[in-house]
Design an enzyme around this catalytic site. Structure first.
Site, PDB file in Angstrom:
ATOM      1  N   HIS A 177     -13.700  -1.013   0.474  1.00 34.60           N
ATOM      2  CA  HIS A 177     -14.874  -3.058   0.497  1.00 34.60           C
ATOM      3  C   HIS A 177     -16.030  -2.612   0.321  1.00 34.60           C
ATOM      4  O   HIS A 177     -16.799  -3.436   1.063  1.00 34.60           O
ATOM      5  CB  HIS A 177     -14.932  -3.440   1.720  1.00 34.60           C
ATOM      6  CG  HIS A 177     -12.976  -4.231   2.905  1.00 34.60           C
ATOM      7  ND1 HIS A 177     -12.146  -4.671   2.154  1.00 34.60           N
ATOM      8  CD2 HIS A 177     -11.809  -3.207   3.174  1.00 34.60           C
ATOM      9  CE1 HIS A 177     -11.660  -4.960   2.281  1.00 34.60           C
ATOM     10  NE2 HIS A 177     -10.787  -4.057   3.474  1.00 34.60           N
TER      11      HIS A 177
ATOM     12  N   HIS B 152      -2.420   6.136  10.508  1.00 35.81           N
ATOM     13  CA  HIS B 152      -3.265   6.363   8.879  1.00 35.81           C
ATOM     14  C   HIS B 152      -4.287   7.020   8.802  1.00 35.81           C
ATOM     15  O   HIS B 152      -4.108   8.444  10.017  1.00 35.81           O
ATOM     16  CB  HIS B 152      -3.976   4.531   9.588  1.00 35.81           C
ATOM     17  CG  HIS B 152      -4.608   3.861   7.811  1.00 35.81           C
ATOM     18  ND1 HIS B 152      -4.893   4.122   7.281  1.00 35.81           N
ATOM     19  CD2 HIS B 152      -4.145   3.203   7.098  1.00 35.81           C
ATOM     20  CE1 HIS B 152      -5.137   3.845   6.083  1.00 35.81           C
ATOM     21  NE2 HIS B 152      -4.342   3.032   5.869  1.00 35.81           N
TER      22      HIS B 152
ATOM     23  N   ASP C 195       0.680  -3.886   1.269  1.00 35.40           N
ATOM     24  CA  ASP C 195       1.981  -3.517   0.985  1.00 35.40           C
ATOM     25  C   ASP C 195       3.138  -3.819   1.146  1.00 35.40           C
ATOM     26  O   ASP C 195       2.958  -2.192   2.463  1.00 35.40           O
ATOM     27  CB  ASP C 195       2.002  -2.619  -0.498  1.00 35.40           C
ATOM     28  CG  ASP C 195       0.656  -2.729  -1.251  1.00 35.40           C
ATOM     29  OD1 ASP C 195       1.202  -3.726  -2.494  1.00 35.40           O
ATOM     30  OD2 ASP C 195      -0.491  -2.650  -1.143  1.00 35.40           O
TER      31      ASP C 195
END
Length: 413
Positions: free
Chosen positions: A17, A104, A357
């Protein structure tokens, strides 16, 4: 670090980002014809929003070449490649201020650096791979023009759905006392061997899953859609073949060609497994059936009758097709609520927002091809530098003829 390669060096930059992502590519041979479209083709295959099987993030991923090229020709100086982030939404990740997302990189990046990006994992995002794909496209252009190298990757499984041709049907589990029975099938089916010898990118791209078997591709689609509707995710595998690689590449003993490939592939986000040639199936086949016997080629050189080695022996390429498979885990970011803990250890429930995804393997195909191209070109430049240095010396006359290369073959000589 963020740099890969020794003579062909790729440094990527950027987070999911920030303003842009991209790469600095050093070691590109001068005089290579190169235009933005050479890079854009692969970036467009990688970009999000291609179908309902991928994240809906709307990024065009248009490449801007900043340096290293004039009048469509490389100068031999570093090439800077920039792609702007246009559809970033850092506010979608406000939950990561409190929660590290399960499986993650939020927690590990914070542990390593003591500070984290707004998106949690920062550089672990798949947006980082844009720089790899751009650099790989340059490497691939050189390999195609100079050596005729072809690199094709395709999706070989999604969840439990496998390409039928991938492996020979597994033999029945031996009954007690029959473990010594060596009557086993080949490690890889004849159908699969024909597939890797002939598959093209055009065939791969006919279906959004990038699986070249239509019936299996439709089953994969249904499986990915099912994961998406359940706000879940699913993993899979990508198989890649490199055709036309010269023999003699690879740097024993720690930088063997397959070791460099494994390094490259396992550096891609979400990867968890790597196998080359006959892989794990090859461990079940006796050496008498697994060995690749040599045969004489039409040009007088040597080839192998079979190719269970996957084009590499002793860590050095032998001129045969190189093929390997990479396992990608189910994406860690899912919208389904998960019981987990906050950074301070307080138990809670996290339902991550953002766009992701449900399965990464269709978009991973050009990333795998890019990293393969980077490895091949880097190893070629290393080997060619060795050959050039040796060519400046007087001919070898003090060694027996059996110790010196007798004829030119399909190699870097």
């Amino acid at each position: 670090m963020s740099t890969f390669g020794k003579l062909f060096r790729v440094t990527t930059y950027g987070e999911s980002h920030c303003a842009s992502v991209g790469a600095i590519v050093d070691g590109v041979p001068p005089g290579l014809p190169l235009v933005p479209q050479d890079v854009q083709t692969q970036l467009s295959r990688r970009r999000p929003g291609q179908s309902n099987l991928t994240t809906p993030r709307d990024e065009k991923d248009l490449v801007h070449i900043q340096s290293g090229i004039e009048h469509g020709v490389t100068l031999g100086t570093p090439i800077a490649l920039l792609v702007k982030n246009e559809d970033q939404r850092p506010h979608d990740y406000s939950e990561t201020d409190l929660y590290p997302r399960p499986s993650h990189a939020d927690y590990t990046y914070l542990e390593k650096y003591g500070v984290k990006a707004s998106s949690g994992g920062g550089r672990s995002s798949a947006r980082e791979t844009i720089g790899r794909v751009a650099a790989g496209a340059i490497a691939e252009k050189y390999l195609k023009l100079a050596y005729g190298v072809e690199i094709v990757a395709f999706v070989s499984s999604v969840g439990k759905i496998h390409l039928p041709a991938h492996v020979a049907p597994p033999s029945l589990a031996p009954l007690e006392g029959e473990e010594d029975n060596d009557d086993v099938q080949d490690a890889l089916s004849e159908e699969f061997r024909k597939l890797i010898a002939t598959i093209t990118r055009e065939e791969v791209d006919k279906h959004p899953t990038r699986c070249p078997h239509p019936e299996t591709a439709e089953r994969m689609t249904k499986r990915i859609i099912r994961a998406k509707e359940a706000q879940d995710s699913i993993g899979g595998t990508v198989t890649c073949v490199i055709r036309g690689v010269p023999s003699g590449l690879g740097e024993p003993v720690f930088d063997k060609f397959e070791a460099e490939l494994a390094h490259a592939m396992l550096s891609i986000p979400a990867t968890k497994a790597f196998e080359i040639g006959s892989g794990f199936r090859g461990t079940e086949v006796p050496g008498s059936r697994h060995n690749d016997a040599f045969v004489r080629r039409a040009d007088g050189g040597l080839a192998t009758k079979t190719n269970w080695s996957g084009g590499i022996q002793g860590g050095i390429t032998n001129g045969e097709d190189i093929y390997f498979r990479i396992g990608f885990k189910s994406p860690a970011t899912i919208s389904q609520a998960q019981e987990t803990a906050q950074y301070d250890g307080t138990a809670g429930s996290l339902a991550a927002r953002g766009r992701h995804d449900p399965c990464v393997v269709p978009r991973a195909v050009p990333i795998v091809e890019a990293m393969a191209a980077i490895v091949v070109l880097d190893q070629l430049l290393i080997q060619n530098s060795r050959k050039t240095a040796a060519s400046l010396l007087p001919p070898i006359t003090t060694l027996p003829p059996t110790m010196v290369m007798p004829t030119k073959r399909k190699s870097t000589n």
